[in-house]
Motif scaffolding. Structure first.
Motif, PDB file in Angstrom:
ATOM      1  N   ASN A  80       0.820  -1.210   0.000  1.00 21.58           N
ATOM      2  CA  ASN A  80       0.000   0.000   0.000  1.00 21.58           C
ATOM      3  C   ASN A  80       0.856   1.263   0.000  1.00 21.58           C
ATOM      4  N   SER A  81       2.159   1.088  -0.048  1.00 18.64           N
ATOM      5  CA  SER A  81       3.107   2.175  -0.263  1.00 18.64           C
ATOM      6  C   SER A  81       3.742   1.980  -1.640  1.00 18.64           C
ATOM      7  N   THR A  82       3.646   2.972  -2.498  1.00 20.76           N
ATOM      8  CA  THR A  82       4.218   2.854  -3.837  1.00 20.76           C
ATOM      9  C   THR A  82       5.720   2.631  -3.765  1.00 20.76           C
ATOM     10  N   ASN A 108      -5.503   2.294   2.288  1.00 22.29           N
ATOM     11  CA  ASN A 108      -5.431   3.708   1.903  1.00 22.29           C
ATOM     12  C   ASN A 108      -6.686   4.191   1.172  1.00 22.29           C
ATOM     13  N   LYS A 109      -7.341   3.285   0.432  1.00 26.11           N
ATOM     14  CA  LYS A 109      -8.516   3.610  -0.380  1.00 26.11           C
ATOM     15  C   LYS A 109      -8.230   4.744  -1.379  1.00 26.11           C
ATOM     16  N   PRO A 110      -7.252   4.538  -2.277  1.00 21.36           N
ATOM     17  CA  PRO A 110      -6.931   5.567  -3.260  1.00 21.36           C
ATOM     18  C   PRO A 110      -8.049   5.748  -4.286  1.00 21.36           C
ATOM     19  N   LEU A 115      -4.773   4.960  -8.236  1.00 21.63           N
ATOM     20  CA  LEU A 115      -4.424   3.597  -8.645  1.00 21.63           C
ATOM     21  C   LEU A 115      -3.637   3.610  -9.951  1.00 21.63           C
ATOM     22  N   TYR A 116      -4.119   4.384 -10.910  1.00 21.61           N
ATOM     23  CA  TYR A 116      -3.419   4.461 -12.192  1.00 21.61           C
ATOM     24  C   TYR A 116      -1.981   4.940 -12.000  1.00 21.61           C
ATOM     25  N   LEU A 117      -1.806   6.006 -11.234  1.00 23.58           N
ATOM     26  CA  LEU A 117      -0.464   6.561 -11.051  1.00 23.58           C
ATOM     27  C   LEU A 117       0.432   5.626 -10.234  1.00 23.58           C
ATOM     28  N   HIS A 118      -0.156   4.903  -9.271  1.00 22.46           N
ATOM     29  CA  HIS A 118       0.608   3.929  -8.470  1.00 22.46           C
ATOM     30  C   HIS A 118       1.186   2.845  -9.367  1.00 22.46           C
ATOM     31  N   PHE A 119       0.325   2.182 -10.141  1.00 20.71           N
ATOM     32  CA  PHE A 119       0.796   1.079 -10.980  1.00 20.71           C
ATOM     33  C   PHE A 119       1.697   1.569 -12.107  1.00 20.71           C
ATOM     34  N   LYS A 120       1.423   2.747 -12.622  1.00 25.02           N
ATOM     35  CA  LYS A 120       2.280   3.341 -13.653  1.00 25.02           C
ATOM     36  C   LYS A 120       3.682   3.582 -13.102  1.00 25.02           C
ATOM     37  N   ALA A 140     -10.597  -3.269   0.353  1.00 28.58           N
ATOM     38  CA  ALA A 140     -11.486  -2.094   0.414  1.00 28.58           C
ATOM     39  C   ALA A 140     -11.148  -1.099  -0.683  1.00 28.58           C
ATOM     40  N   CYS A 141     -10.707  -1.638  -1.827  1.00 25.59           N
ATOM     41  CA  CYS A 141     -10.287  -0.806  -2.955  1.00 25.59           C
ATOM     42  C   CYS A 141     -10.615  -1.568  -4.232  1.00 25.59           C
TER      43      CYS A 141
END
Length: 293
Positions: A80-82, A108-110, A115-120, A140-141
Protein backbone atom coordinates in the motif's frame (compact mmCIF):
# COMPACT_ATOMS: atom_id res chain seq x y z
CA UNK A 1 1.84 -15.25 -22.30
CA UNK A 2 1.65 -17.14 -19.00
CA UNK A 3 -1.42 -19.39 -19.08
CA UNK A 4 -3.11 -22.18 -17.14
CA UNK A 5 -3.18 -23.13 -13.47
CA UNK A 6 -0.98 -20.81 -11.43
CA UNK A 7 -0.90 -21.94 -7.82
CA UNK A 8 -1.04 -19.21 -5.18
CA UNK A 9 1.51 -21.14 -3.16
CA UNK A 10 1.31 -21.32 0.62
CA UNK A 11 4.46 -20.49 2.55
CA UNK A 12 5.01 -23.60 4.70
CA UNK A 13 5.89 -22.89 8.31
CA UNK A 14 6.94 -24.95 11.27
CA UNK A 15 4.78 -25.07 14.36
CA UNK A 16 6.70 -22.10 15.81
CA UNK A 17 5.96 -20.00 12.70
CA UNK A 18 9.43 -20.17 11.14
CA UNK A 19 9.49 -20.56 7.36
CA UNK A 20 10.14 -24.22 6.55
CA UNK A 21 12.62 -23.98 3.69
CA UNK A 22 12.92 -27.70 3.08
CA UNK A 23 9.13 -28.08 2.80
CA UNK A 24 9.02 -25.09 0.46
CA UNK A 25 11.36 -26.93 -1.90
CA UNK A 26 9.23 -30.05 -1.63
CA UNK A 27 6.05 -28.13 -2.42
CA UNK A 28 7.62 -26.67 -5.55
CA UNK A 29 8.54 -30.17 -6.73
CA UNK A 30 5.07 -31.45 -5.86
CA UNK A 31 3.42 -28.82 -8.03
CA UNK A 32 5.68 -29.35 -11.00
CA UNK A 33 5.09 -33.11 -10.81
CA UNK A 34 1.32 -32.59 -10.57
CA UNK A 35 1.18 -30.40 -13.68
CA UNK A 36 0.82 -26.91 -12.22
CA UNK A 37 1.68 -24.43 -14.97
CA UNK A 38 3.18 -21.67 -12.84
CA UNK A 39 3.86 -20.69 -9.24
CA UNK A 40 2.88 -17.47 -7.48
CA UNK A 41 5.21 -16.93 -4.54
CA UNK A 42 4.28 -14.75 -1.55
CA UNK A 43 0.84 -13.67 -2.62
CA UNK A 44 -2.08 -13.46 -0.20
CA UNK A 45 -2.10 -17.24 0.21
CA UNK A 46 1.66 -17.15 0.80
CA UNK A 47 1.13 -14.90 3.84
CA UNK A 48 2.75 -11.84 2.32
CA UNK A 49 1.19 -9.82 5.14
CA UNK A 50 2.91 -11.82 7.90
CA UNK A 51 6.39 -12.23 6.40
CA UNK A 52 8.93 -9.54 7.08
CA UNK A 53 10.72 -7.74 4.26
CA UNK A 54 13.77 -10.00 4.10
CA UNK A 55 11.71 -13.19 4.41
CA UNK A 56 9.51 -11.99 1.56
CA UNK A 57 12.51 -11.60 -0.74
CA UNK A 58 14.10 -14.85 0.48
CA UNK A 59 11.02 -16.94 -0.31
CA UNK A 60 10.82 -15.51 -3.82
CA UNK A 61 14.52 -16.20 -4.36
CA UNK A 62 14.24 -19.77 -3.10
CA UNK A 63 11.20 -20.56 -5.26
CA UNK A 64 12.93 -19.17 -8.36
CA UNK A 65 16.05 -21.23 -7.66
CA UNK A 66 14.12 -24.44 -7.01
CA UNK A 67 11.90 -24.04 -10.06
CA UNK A 68 15.00 -23.56 -12.20
CA UNK A 69 13.09 -22.25 -15.20
CA UNK A 70 10.77 -25.24 -15.51
CA UNK A 71 7.62 -23.15 -15.06
CA UNK A 72 7.08 -19.40 -14.69
CA UNK A 73 7.41 -17.85 -11.24
CA UNK A 74 5.25 -14.84 -10.43
CA UNK A 75 6.30 -12.91 -7.33
CA UNK A 76 3.80 -11.12 -5.13
CA UNK A 77 5.24 -7.62 -4.68
CA UNK A 78 2.24 -5.40 -4.01
CA UNK A 79 2.08 -2.94 -1.13
CA UNK A 80 0.00 0.00 0.00
CA UNK A 81 3.11 2.18 -0.26
CA UNK A 82 4.22 2.85 -3.84
CA UNK A 83 7.84 3.16 -2.71
CA UNK A 84 7.68 -0.24 -1.00
CA UNK A 85 6.00 -1.86 -4.01
CA UNK A 86 8.79 -0.56 -6.26
CA UNK A 87 11.46 -1.90 -3.91
CA UNK A 88 9.85 -5.35 -3.59
CA UNK A 89 9.36 -5.53 -7.36
CA UNK A 90 13.01 -4.64 -7.94
CA UNK A 91 14.07 -7.37 -5.52
CA UNK A 92 11.89 -9.89 -7.32
CA UNK A 93 13.46 -8.94 -10.64
CA UNK A 94 16.93 -9.37 -9.17
CA UNK A 95 15.89 -12.78 -7.82
CA UNK A 96 14.96 -13.89 -11.33
CA UNK A 97 11.14 -13.90 -11.15
CA UNK A 98 9.38 -14.06 -14.51
CA UNK A 99 6.68 -11.57 -13.52
CA UNK A 100 5.27 -9.75 -10.51
CA UNK A 101 1.76 -9.63 -9.06
CA UNK A 102 0.77 -6.30 -7.53
CA UNK A 103 -2.33 -5.94 -5.40
CA UNK A 104 -4.26 -2.69 -5.28
CA UNK A 105 -3.03 -0.60 -2.34
CA UNK A 106 -5.07 -1.71 0.65
CA UNK A 107 -6.39 0.39 3.55
CA UNK A 108 -5.43 3.71 1.90
CA UNK A 109 -8.52 3.61 -0.38
CA UNK A 110 -6.93 5.57 -3.26
CA UNK A 111 -8.93 7.14 -6.08
CA UNK A 112 -8.94 5.58 -9.55
CA UNK A 113 -6.39 8.21 -10.60
CA UNK A 114 -4.27 7.25 -7.61
CA UNK A 115 -4.42 3.60 -8.64
CA UNK A 116 -3.42 4.46 -12.19
CA UNK A 117 -0.46 6.56 -11.05
CA UNK A 118 0.61 3.93 -8.47
CA UNK A 119 0.80 1.08 -10.98
CA UNK A 120 2.28 3.34 -13.65
CA UNK A 121 5.05 4.36 -11.25
CA UNK A 122 5.93 0.74 -10.42
CA UNK A 123 5.89 -0.29 -14.08
CA UNK A 124 8.13 2.58 -15.11
CA UNK A 125 10.55 1.99 -12.23
CA UNK A 126 11.09 -1.76 -12.73
CA UNK A 127 11.35 -3.37 -16.17
CA UNK A 128 9.66 -6.69 -15.46
CA UNK A 129 6.25 -8.01 -16.62
CA UNK A 130 3.61 -6.99 -14.09
CA UNK A 131 0.13 -8.35 -13.34
CA UNK A 132 -2.42 -6.16 -11.60
CA UNK A 133 -4.43 -7.73 -8.78
CA UNK A 134 -7.93 -6.57 -7.90
CA UNK A 135 -9.44 -8.14 -4.77
CA UNK A 136 -11.82 -5.54 -3.30
CA UNK A 137 -13.16 -7.94 -0.69
CA UNK A 138 -9.80 -7.82 1.07
CA UNK A 139 -8.44 -4.39 0.19
CA UNK A 140 -11.49 -2.09 0.41
CA UNK A 141 -10.29 -0.81 -2.95
CA UNK A 142 -11.94 -1.73 -6.25
CA UNK A 143 -10.09 -1.00 -9.48
CA UNK A 144 -12.57 -0.08 -12.20
CA UNK A 145 -12.45 -1.71 -15.62
CA UNK A 146 -11.71 1.69 -17.13
CA UNK A 147 -8.57 1.99 -14.99
CA UNK A 148 -7.40 -1.47 -16.09
CA UNK A 149 -7.92 -0.44 -19.72
CA UNK A 150 -5.78 2.67 -19.18
CA UNK A 151 -3.03 0.62 -17.54
CA UNK A 152 -3.08 -2.00 -20.31
CA UNK A 153 -1.41 0.56 -22.58
CA UNK A 154 1.76 0.42 -20.45
CA UNK A 155 4.05 -2.09 -22.15
CA UNK A 156 5.14 -4.17 -19.14
CA UNK A 157 1.71 -4.35 -17.50
CA UNK A 158 0.65 -7.62 -19.06
CA UNK A 159 -2.37 -8.86 -17.12
CA UNK A 160 -4.90 -8.69 -14.34
CA UNK A 161 -5.82 -11.11 -11.58
CA UNK A 162 -9.55 -10.55 -11.17
CA UNK A 163 -10.69 -11.81 -7.77
CA UNK A 164 -14.08 -10.10 -7.83
CA UNK A 165 -15.92 -13.30 -8.77
CA UNK A 166 -18.03 -11.20 -11.17
CA UNK A 167 -17.81 -13.14 -14.44
CA UNK A 168 -19.99 -10.70 -16.39
CA UNK A 169 -17.72 -7.83 -15.40
CA UNK A 170 -14.65 -9.84 -16.34
CA UNK A 171 -16.15 -10.82 -19.71
CA UNK A 172 -16.93 -7.18 -20.48
CA UNK A 173 -13.33 -6.21 -19.67
CA UNK A 174 -11.82 -9.03 -21.76
CA UNK A 175 -13.83 -7.90 -24.79
CA UNK A 176 -12.28 -4.42 -24.59
CA UNK A 177 -8.67 -5.32 -23.76
CA UNK A 178 -5.88 -5.83 -26.30
CA UNK A 179 -5.36 -9.48 -27.28
CA UNK A 180 -1.95 -9.67 -25.63
CA UNK A 181 -3.27 -8.62 -22.19
CA UNK A 182 -4.18 -11.64 -20.02
CA UNK A 183 -7.01 -11.78 -17.50
CA UNK A 184 -6.61 -14.42 -14.80
CA UNK A 185 -9.26 -15.52 -12.35
CA UNK A 186 -8.53 -15.07 -8.67
CA UNK A 187 -11.72 -16.81 -7.57
CA UNK A 188 -11.71 -20.61 -7.82
CA UNK A 189 -15.49 -20.95 -7.71
CA UNK A 190 -15.93 -18.91 -10.91
CA UNK A 191 -12.55 -19.49 -12.56
CA UNK A 192 -13.73 -21.95 -15.20
CA UNK A 193 -16.49 -19.61 -16.35
CA UNK A 194 -14.08 -16.69 -16.63
CA UNK A 195 -11.63 -18.80 -18.63
CA UNK A 196 -14.45 -19.97 -20.91
CA UNK A 197 -15.11 -16.25 -21.46
CA UNK A 198 -11.54 -15.63 -22.62
CA UNK A 199 -9.51 -15.64 -19.40
CA UNK A 200 -6.03 -17.10 -19.71
CA UNK A 201 -5.68 -18.87 -16.38
CA UNK A 202 -6.49 -19.26 -12.74
CA UNK A 203 -4.32 -17.97 -9.89
CA UNK A 204 -5.65 -20.60 -7.58
CA UNK A 205 -5.96 -21.37 -3.88
CA UNK A 206 -7.51 -24.78 -4.58
CA UNK A 207 -4.47 -25.76 -6.66
CA UNK A 208 -2.52 -26.08 -3.40
CA UNK A 209 -4.70 -29.07 -2.56
CA UNK A 210 -5.87 -30.46 -5.92
CA UNK A 211 -3.21 -29.30 -8.40
CA UNK A 212 -3.83 -31.92 -11.06
CA UNK A 213 -7.58 -31.31 -11.25
CA UNK A 214 -7.21 -27.52 -11.24
CA UNK A 215 -4.65 -27.83 -14.04
CA UNK A 216 -6.93 -30.07 -16.08
CA UNK A 217 -9.93 -27.78 -15.64
CA UNK A 218 -7.87 -24.75 -16.68
CA UNK A 219 -6.61 -26.34 -19.88
CA UNK A 220 -10.06 -27.60 -20.85
CA UNK A 221 -11.52 -24.15 -20.24
CA UNK A 222 -8.80 -22.28 -22.14
CA UNK A 223 -9.28 -24.69 -25.04
CA UNK A 224 -13.04 -23.93 -24.82
CA UNK A 225 -13.97 -27.52 -23.97
CA UNK A 226 -16.79 -26.34 -21.72
CA UNK A 227 -18.27 -29.76 -20.93
CA UNK A 228 -15.03 -31.28 -19.69
CA UNK A 229 -13.95 -28.10 -17.88
CA UNK A 230 -17.23 -27.90 -15.98
CA UNK A 231 -17.21 -31.64 -15.21
CA UNK A 232 -13.74 -31.52 -13.65
CA UNK A 233 -14.56 -28.30 -11.83
CA UNK A 234 -17.81 -29.68 -10.42
CA UNK A 235 -15.86 -32.42 -8.64
CA UNK A 236 -14.14 -29.66 -6.63
CA UNK A 237 -17.15 -27.46 -5.92
CA UNK A 238 -17.33 -28.20 -2.20
CA UNK A 239 -13.56 -27.82 -1.90
CA UNK A 240 -13.64 -24.38 -3.55
CA UNK A 241 -16.24 -23.32 -0.99
CA UNK A 242 -14.74 -24.90 2.11
CA UNK A 243 -11.29 -23.49 1.51
CA UNK A 244 -12.90 -20.21 2.55
CA UNK A 245 -14.63 -21.37 5.73
CA UNK A 246 -12.30 -18.90 7.43
CA UNK A 247 -10.07 -16.25 5.93
CA UNK A 248 -7.57 -17.45 3.34
CA UNK A 249 -4.97 -18.93 3.90
CA UNK A 250 -6.22 -20.45 7.17
CA UNK A 251 -8.19 -23.37 5.64
CA UNK A 252 -5.76 -24.12 2.82
CA UNK A 253 -2.79 -24.30 5.18
CA UNK A 254 -4.69 -26.78 7.31
CA UNK A 255 -5.62 -28.78 4.21
CA UNK A 256 -2.04 -28.99 2.97
CA UNK A 257 -0.98 -30.04 6.47
CA UNK A 258 -3.62 -32.80 6.46
CA UNK A 259 -2.16 -34.04 3.17
CA UNK A 260 1.11 -34.54 5.03
CA UNK A 261 2.97 -31.95 2.99
CA UNK A 262 3.92 -29.54 5.80
CA UNK A 263 3.40 -28.68 9.45
CA UNK A 264 0.35 -26.68 10.48
CA UNK A 265 2.37 -23.54 11.22
CA UNK A 266 0.76 -20.17 10.58
CA UNK A 267 1.53 -16.70 11.92
CA UNK A 268 -0.46 -14.35 14.07
CA UNK A 269 -2.79 -12.64 13.68
CA UNK A 270 -3.80 -15.69 11.61
CA UNK A 271 -4.60 -18.82 13.57
CA UNK A 272 -4.99 -22.49 12.73
CA UNK A 273 -8.36 -23.58 11.33
CA UNK A 274 -11.03 -23.71 14.03
CA UNK A 275 -11.80 -27.21 15.24
CA UNK A 276 -15.47 -26.83 14.31
CA UNK A 277 -14.59 -26.51 10.60
CA UNK A 278 -11.98 -29.25 10.24
CA UNK A 279 -14.29 -32.19 9.57
CA UNK A 280 -16.21 -30.20 6.95
CA UNK A 281 -13.04 -29.26 5.09
CA UNK A 282 -11.62 -32.78 5.31
CA UNK A 283 -14.86 -34.26 3.96
CA UNK A 284 -14.68 -31.99 0.92
CA UNK A 285 -11.05 -33.04 0.37
CA UNK A 286 -12.05 -36.70 0.40
CA UNK A 287 -14.92 -36.02 -2.02
CA UNK A 288 -12.38 -34.43 -4.35
CA UNK A 289 -10.21 -37.56 -4.22
CA UNK A 290 -7.53 -36.19 -1.90
CA UNK A 291 -5.89 -38.54 0.59
CA UNK A 292 -5.43 -37.45 4.18
CA UNK A 293 -2.50 -38.42 6.36
Amino acid sequence: MIIGSLVALITPMMDDGAVDKSKLDELVEFHIEQGTHGIVAVGTTGESATLDYEEHADVIRQVVQKVGGRVPVIAGTGANSTHEAIDLTQRAKEAGADACLLVTPYYNKPTQEGLYLHFKAVAEAVDIPQILYNVPGRTACDMANETVLRLSAIKNIIGLKDATGDVARGRELIEKLPADFAVYSGDDATAVELMLSGGKGNISVTANVAPKKVSQAAIYAIENNAEMARTVDASMASLHANLFLESNPIPVKWAVHRMGLCDAGIRLPLTSLSVEFRAQLEESMLLSGISLK
